[in-house]
Scaffold this motif. Sequence first.
Motif, PDB file in Angstrom:
ATOM      1  N   ASP A   1     -13.875  44.181  21.548  1.00 49.44           N
ATOM      2  CA  ASP A   1     -13.421  43.296  20.075  1.00 49.44           C
ATOM      3  C   ASP A   1     -13.856  44.378  18.707  1.00 49.44           C
ATOM      4  O   ASP A   1     -13.144  43.386  17.351  1.00 49.44           O
ATOM      5  CB  ASP A   1     -14.262  42.577  20.326  1.00 49.44           C
ATOM      6  CG  ASP A   1     -14.992  41.588  21.798  1.00 49.44           C
ATOM      7  OD1 ASP A   1     -13.696  41.137  22.221  1.00 49.44           O
ATOM      8  OD2 ASP A   1     -15.200  40.818  22.036  1.00 49.44           O
ATOM      9  N   ILE A   2     -13.460  45.525  18.696  1.00 48.06           N
ATOM     10  CA  ILE A   2     -13.900  46.038  17.936  1.00 48.06           C
ATOM     11  C   ILE A   2     -12.387  45.866  16.997  1.00 48.06           C
ATOM     12  O   ILE A   2     -12.758  45.482  15.291  1.00 48.06           O
ATOM     13  CB  ILE A   2     -14.381  47.161  17.533  1.00 48.06           C
ATOM     14  CG1 ILE A   2     -15.052  47.769  15.973  1.00 48.06           C
ATOM     15  CG2 ILE A   2     -13.247  48.495  18.242  1.00 48.06           C
ATOM     16  CD1 ILE A   2     -15.534  49.382  16.732  1.00 48.06           C
ATOM     17  N   GLY A   3     -11.483  45.462  17.502  1.00 55.02           N
ATOM     18  CA  GLY A   3      -9.949  45.429  15.919  1.00 55.02           C
ATOM     19  C   GLY A   3      -9.699  43.759  16.167  1.00 55.02           C
ATOM     20  O   GLY A   3      -9.077  43.767  14.918  1.00 55.02           O
ATOM     21  N   LYS A   4     -11.191  43.212  15.823  1.00 50.14           N
ATOM     22  CA  LYS A   4     -10.935  41.779  15.453  1.00 50.14           C
ATOM     23  C   LYS A   4     -11.678  41.750  14.591  1.00 50.14           C
ATOM     24  O   LYS A   4     -11.454  41.085  13.723  1.00 50.14           O
ATOM     25  CB  LYS A   4     -11.326  40.414  16.389  1.00 50.14           C
ATOM     26  CG  LYS A   4     -10.377  40.458  17.765  1.00 50.14           C
ATOM     27  CD  LYS A   4     -10.753  39.522  18.711  1.00 50.14           C
ATOM     28  CE  LYS A   4     -10.003  40.038  20.317  1.00 50.14           C
ATOM     29  NZ  LYS A   4     -10.571  37.990  21.078  1.00 50.14           N
ATOM     30  N   ILE A   5     -12.261  42.971  13.773  1.00 48.84           N
ATOM     31  CA  ILE A   5     -13.446  42.625  12.754  1.00 48.84           C
ATOM     32  C   ILE A   5     -12.631  42.230  11.590  1.00 48.84           C
ATOM     33  O   ILE A   5     -12.204  42.879  11.018  1.00 48.84           O
ATOM     34  CB  ILE A   5     -14.425  43.703  12.906  1.00 48.84           C
ATOM     35  CG1 ILE A   5     -15.244  43.231  14.777  1.00 48.84           C
ATOM     36  CG2 ILE A   5     -15.264  44.190  11.365  1.00 48.84           C
ATOM     37  CD1 ILE A   5     -16.186  44.813  13.993  1.00 48.84           C
ATOM     38  N   SER A   6     -12.981  41.509  10.367  1.00 50.72           N
ATOM     39  CA  SER A   6     -12.034  41.055   9.310  1.00 50.72           C
ATOM     40  C   SER A   6     -14.184  41.475   8.030  1.00 50.72           C
ATOM     41  O   SER A   6     -14.553  40.777   8.399  1.00 50.72           O
ATOM     42  CB  SER A   6     -11.936  39.850   9.014  1.00 50.72           C
ATOM     43  OG  SER A   6     -11.078  40.131   8.355  1.00 50.72           O
TER      44      SER A   6
ATOM     45  N   VAL B   1      -9.529  45.090  10.741  1.00 55.67           N
ATOM     46  CA  VAL B   1     -10.216  46.330  11.408  1.00 55.67           C
ATOM     47  C   VAL B   1      -8.626  46.918  12.183  1.00 55.67           C
ATOM     48  O   VAL B   1      -8.308  48.391  12.840  1.00 55.67           O
ATOM     49  CB  VAL B   1     -11.747  46.721  12.502  1.00 55.67           C
ATOM     50  CG1 VAL B   1     -11.201  47.855  13.210  1.00 55.67           C
ATOM     51  CG2 VAL B   1     -12.574  46.628  11.243  1.00 55.67           C
ATOM     52  N   GLY B   2      -8.545  46.433  13.489  1.00 52.94           N
ATOM     53  CA  GLY B   2      -6.897  46.106  14.092  1.00 52.94           C
ATOM     54  C   GLY B   2      -5.783  45.665  13.363  1.00 52.94           C
ATOM     55  O   GLY B   2      -4.318  46.753  14.066  1.00 52.94           O
ATOM     56  N   GLU B   3      -5.801  46.089  12.414  1.00 49.94           N
ATOM     57  CA  GLU B   3      -4.265  46.321  11.172  1.00 49.94           C
ATOM     58  C   GLU B   3      -4.540  47.825  10.924  1.00 49.94           C
ATOM     59  O   GLU B   3      -3.828  47.458   9.866  1.00 49.94           O
ATOM     60  CB  GLU B   3      -4.238  45.219  10.579  1.00 49.94           C
ATOM     61  CG  GLU B   3      -4.168  43.758  10.989  1.00 49.94           C
ATOM     62  CD  GLU B   3      -3.675  42.697   9.745  1.00 49.94           C
ATOM     63  OE1 GLU B   3      -4.418  42.711   8.702  1.00 49.94           O
ATOM     64  OE2 GLU B   3      -4.201  41.624  10.555  1.00 49.94           O
ATOM     65  N   LEU B   4      -5.449  48.164  10.848  1.00 45.90           N
ATOM     66  CA  LEU B   4      -5.367  49.804   9.813  1.00 45.90           C
ATOM     67  C   LEU B   4      -4.707  50.741  10.403  1.00 45.90           C
ATOM     68  O   LEU B   4      -4.041  50.942  11.921  1.00 45.90           O
ATOM     69  CB  LEU B   4      -6.972  50.593  10.262  1.00 45.90           C
ATOM     70  CG  LEU B   4      -7.765  49.728   9.864  1.00 45.90           C
ATOM     71  CD1 LEU B   4      -8.863  50.185   9.829  1.00 45.90           C
ATOM     72  CD2 LEU B   4      -8.074  49.691   7.709  1.00 45.90           C
TER      73      LEU B   4
ATOM     74  N   SER C   1      -2.670  55.098  17.814  1.00 38.97           N
ATOM     75  CA  SER C   1      -1.982  54.336  17.026  1.00 38.97           C
ATOM     76  C   SER C   1      -2.118  53.291  17.180  1.00 38.97           C
ATOM     77  O   SER C   1      -1.562  51.836  15.996  1.00 38.97           O
ATOM     78  CB  SER C   1      -0.837  55.245  16.759  1.00 38.97           C
ATOM     79  OG  SER C   1       0.203  55.259  18.262  1.00 38.97           O
ATOM     80  N   GLN C   2      -1.524  52.259  18.628  1.00 41.87           N
ATOM     81  CA  GLN C   2      -2.201  51.626  19.469  1.00 41.87           C
ATOM     82  C   GLN C   2      -3.071  50.545  19.286  1.00 41.87           C
ATOM     83  O   GLN C   2      -3.137  50.132  20.077  1.00 41.87           O
ATOM     84  CB  GLN C   2      -1.465  51.404  20.910  1.00 41.87           C
ATOM     85  CG  GLN C   2       0.155  52.261  20.850  1.00 41.87           C
ATOM     86  CD  GLN C   2       1.151  51.182  20.313  1.00 41.87           C
ATOM     87  OE1 GLN C   2       1.498  50.145  20.473  1.00 41.87           O
ATOM     88  NE2 GLN C   2       1.763  52.200  19.411  1.00 41.87           N
ATOM     89  N   HIS C   3      -4.258  51.351  18.745  1.00 39.60           N
ATOM     90  CA  HIS C   3      -5.365  50.826  18.350  1.00 39.60           C
ATOM     91  C   HIS C   3      -6.730  51.101  20.241  1.00 39.60           C
ATOM     92  O   HIS C   3      -7.084  49.459  20.869  1.00 39.60           O
ATOM     93  CB  HIS C   3      -5.447  49.039  17.952  1.00 39.60           C
ATOM     94  CG  HIS C   3      -4.875  49.639  16.580  1.00 39.60           C
ATOM     95  ND1 HIS C   3      -3.865  49.035  16.144  1.00 39.60           N
ATOM     96  CD2 HIS C   3      -6.129  49.860  15.445  1.00 39.60           C
ATOM     97  CE1 HIS C   3      -3.800  49.359  14.079  1.00 39.60           C
ATOM     98  NE2 HIS C   3      -5.226  49.644  14.355  1.00 39.60           N
ATOM     99  N   ARG C   4      -5.780  51.649  21.073  1.00 34.98           N
ATOM    100  CA  ARG C   4      -6.707  51.821  22.198  1.00 34.98           C
ATOM    101  C   ARG C   4      -8.093  52.971  22.216  1.00 34.98           C
ATOM    102  O   ARG C   4      -7.733  53.529  21.420  1.00 34.98           O
ATOM    103  CB  ARG C   4      -6.009  52.232  23.457  1.00 34.98           C
ATOM    104  CG  ARG C   4      -4.774  50.916  23.697  1.00 34.98           C
ATOM    105  CD  ARG C   4      -3.746  52.277  24.753  1.00 34.98           C
ATOM    106  NE  ARG C   4      -2.820  53.311  23.601  1.00 34.98           N
ATOM    107  CZ  ARG C   4      -1.727  53.586  24.473  1.00 34.98           C
ATOM    108  NH1 ARG C   4      -0.858  52.849  24.774  1.00 34.98           N
ATOM    109  NH2 ARG C   4      -1.066  54.450  23.544  1.00 34.98           N
TER     110      ARG C   4
END
Length: 414
Positions: free
Chosen positions: A279-284, A295-298, A391-394
């Motif tokens: 869930d780390i990409g969802k953090i704002s 984080v997921g938009e970096l 680059s795909q946030h994997r």
Amino acid sequence: MKVYHPLLLLMLTFAGCSLRAQMPSNKNISFTISLDSALASYEQWVYMWHYEGNDFTVDDSTFVKKGQKEITLYAHADEERWFNFLFSKKGPIDWYTILGPNTVATVALSITDSAINPSKKIEGASAHNENLCNVQRKYELNSQMRDLAAQLSVPALSANKKDSIQHAIESLGQQLDAISLETVLHSPSTYNTYGSLMKLKSKISRDSLVTLCRIAQKRFPADKKIERLLHNQRTVASPESEQSKALAARMNKIKQRRLNEELMSGEPSVPSQQTKVKDIGKISLKSDNGKQIVVGELKGEYVLIDFWASWCIPCLEGLPYIRQAKEICGDKLTVCMISMDKNLNTWKENIKKQKLDAFINLNVYDESGKMNEGVQALGIDAIPYNVLLDSQHRIVATDLHKKALLDKLYEWMK
């Protein structure tokens, strides 16, 4: 030569005697702290303590009433020693000072001073001030050494580059030793002199140590610690008493509560590693300039998410390697530093102090001191902790630190 009027000398002598006369009969150290209005708004206990061998000793304590802007604590010492101060609600948590017999010390304390150990000069405490100056000088040299050690860990360095860096590290080490040597040769403080002798002990020959001890003894002929070091004598401290254990436990309980309140949010849940990375990409979070960042938009070929804090020593030791990682990868690597500092001012100060301006800097706490729920759900139970995304946030790696981080990134960049 200055000539002093006899009346002036009498007044100065009387003033010194008057200050000492105000102390309790069994004390020879007075430590007065002036509190600013914000700090004086807290009702709390303040403790002054030290270790005598293995025994924990509380020298004095005082209750600060709301609005009270000055407190004085007293202690007794036969020689210069280390004293600590603990404020139970707000103020220093582990403030250490060096004080000696017949010391009348004063200092002004602000709520904006460090919550752990304020780096402040203290009027009347020359040994403390000398040590503070040396600590600051050594901090700068050690920071340079850490940067060079990170450079030395960069893969595929030429032999000439390695030699150059190693020579620079050795030069800084010599400068650190020179500070200790200067203290041994010239310091008016027996505590600082002995401490510097102990630092040099493992780095010089026995004959050189004996020579330095004899030089120090000319200034401090009655110092027992230097005498024992000169003759290579060991002392065995008595086992810690039950009373000492109880006092130490009481103080540690207060310290831990203060640390939890001001540095962290208490005990987080600890879900599985898979939950952490999922869930780390969802953090704002808010950045140091007030922008909300998801984080997921970096963007970047690789994105390094590093959780750290200014109070975390392993985190600070790893920062030079993160700076080197950016050097290796350039624009291909985006670095996002997420701070666990609860004090937002301390966090922002350390962005500059630790040279993190070139990175994206976020904090897990808001202005009210509440931790972001998304970060809390990750259950990060220890820092430093990091996640490397493609680059795909994997997720391509987690917990890569220091040389391991540089090696992996260099491998991918080839």
